[in-house]
Design an enzyme around this catalytic site. Structure first.
Site, mmCIF file in Angstrom:
data_model
loop_
_atom_site.group_PDB
_atom_site.id
_atom_site.type_symbol
_atom_site.label_atom_id
_atom_site.label_comp_id
_atom_site.label_asym_id
_atom_site.label_seq_id
_atom_site.Cartn_x
_atom_site.Cartn_y
_atom_site.Cartn_z
ATOM 1 N N CYS A 93 0.811 -1.223 0.000
ATOM 2 C CA CYS A 93 0.000 0.000 0.000
ATOM 3 C C CYS A 93 0.851 1.282 0.000
ATOM 4 O O CYS A 93 1.420 1.632 -1.022
ATOM 5 C CB CYS A 93 -0.982 -0.048 1.159
ATOM 6 N N ARG A 128 -12.766 5.760 -0.928
ATOM 7 C CA ARG A 128 -11.669 4.814 -0.700
ATOM 8 C C ARG A 128 -12.068 3.490 -1.325
ATOM 9 O O ARG A 128 -13.252 3.170 -1.422
ATOM 10 C CB ARG A 128 -11.432 4.606 0.807
ATOM 11 N N HIS A 192 -3.890 -5.637 2.462
ATOM 12 C CA HIS A 192 -3.527 -5.564 3.869
ATOM 13 C C HIS A 192 -3.980 -6.850 4.522
ATOM 14 O O HIS A 192 -4.638 -7.669 3.918
ATOM 15 C CB HIS A 192 -4.256 -4.403 4.558
#
Ligand code: GLN
Length: 219
Positions: A93, A128, A192
């Site tokens: 990320c 997002r 993640h």
């Protein structure tokens, strides 16, 4: 042998349990009977590329990214040497974003990357990309599963391969079906959660490459 892992900015870039990737790397090394030494290299520390076999560079919020990006410029040459000589990197990320040309954050500020790999990241308004992801890597014929949470939209340059093609989720930008990148021995992703716990075949691949690099290096 002892595998030397650099946990790049490990005290600042570690959102959403990215450090779990390190635990997985250590666990797999143990299964292979390999000793591991992990060193956090952070703000103001010197990074000498010949001292490491593998870099783990986790994700971070915009605030940390700004601080890290400034410091990274002093490590840029050595980091690029590491990558170009076949050193193994796992970038997640925010770490992924900073290895490219730049990242434009939510405030519209341009955060300089180190241009080690040809891609850039821009922002999006009030949105997002969050949720489960599935990608397919054609080169290895492998599927990777994960969870993404990022606002940045990354666009790969010509000739930079993604880590996989998006089967489910948003990926780098929700437009071109790419997710992450695979360049030389650098593996980057927006996953993640952490990436290597759900994808142990990738953990194995990364360690095998790092072992190879360790033995090929000329000291
Ligand atoms: N700040 C970056 C973004 O939102 C990276 C976030 C992260 O590493 N989770 O795109």
């Amino acid at each position: 042998m002892k595998l030397k892992i650099c946990h790049l900015y490990g005290n600042l870039m570690n959102t959403y349990g990215d450090n779990g990737n390190l635990l997985m790397l250590k666990h797999h090394c143990k299964l292979k009977g390999i000793e591991v030494e992990t060193t956090i290299i952070s703000i103001g520390d010197k990074f000498n590329y010949h001292e490491f076999d593998l870099i783990m560079f986790g994700g971070g919020q915009d605030y940390e990214q700004k601080i890290v990006a400034l410091d990274m410029q002093s490590k840029k040459d050595q980091l690029i040497k590491f990558i170009n000589s076949g050193g193994v990197v796992l970038g997640i990320c925010g770490g992924f974003q900073l290895l490219g040309h730049y990242y434009i954050n939510n405030k519209g500020e341009k955060i300089q990357g180190i241009s080690a790999i040809d891609y850039y990241t821009i922002n999006q308004e009030n949105n997002r990309y969050v949720g489960d992801v599935e990608i397919y890597n054609e080169e290895f014929d492998e599927t990777y599963l994960g969870y993404e949470n990022h606002s940045g939209r990354t666009f790969l340059g010509e000739g930079v391969a993604p880590l996989g093609k998006v089967v489910k989720g948003f990926g780098n930008n929700s437009e071109d079906y790419t997710e992450g990148c695979h360049y030389k021995n650098v593996f980057c992703s927006y996953f993640h959660g952490p990436l290597l716990v759900k994808n142990q075949h990738l953990a194995d691949r990364i360690i095998d490459l790092a072992i190879d690099y360790h033995y090929k290096k000329i000291y």
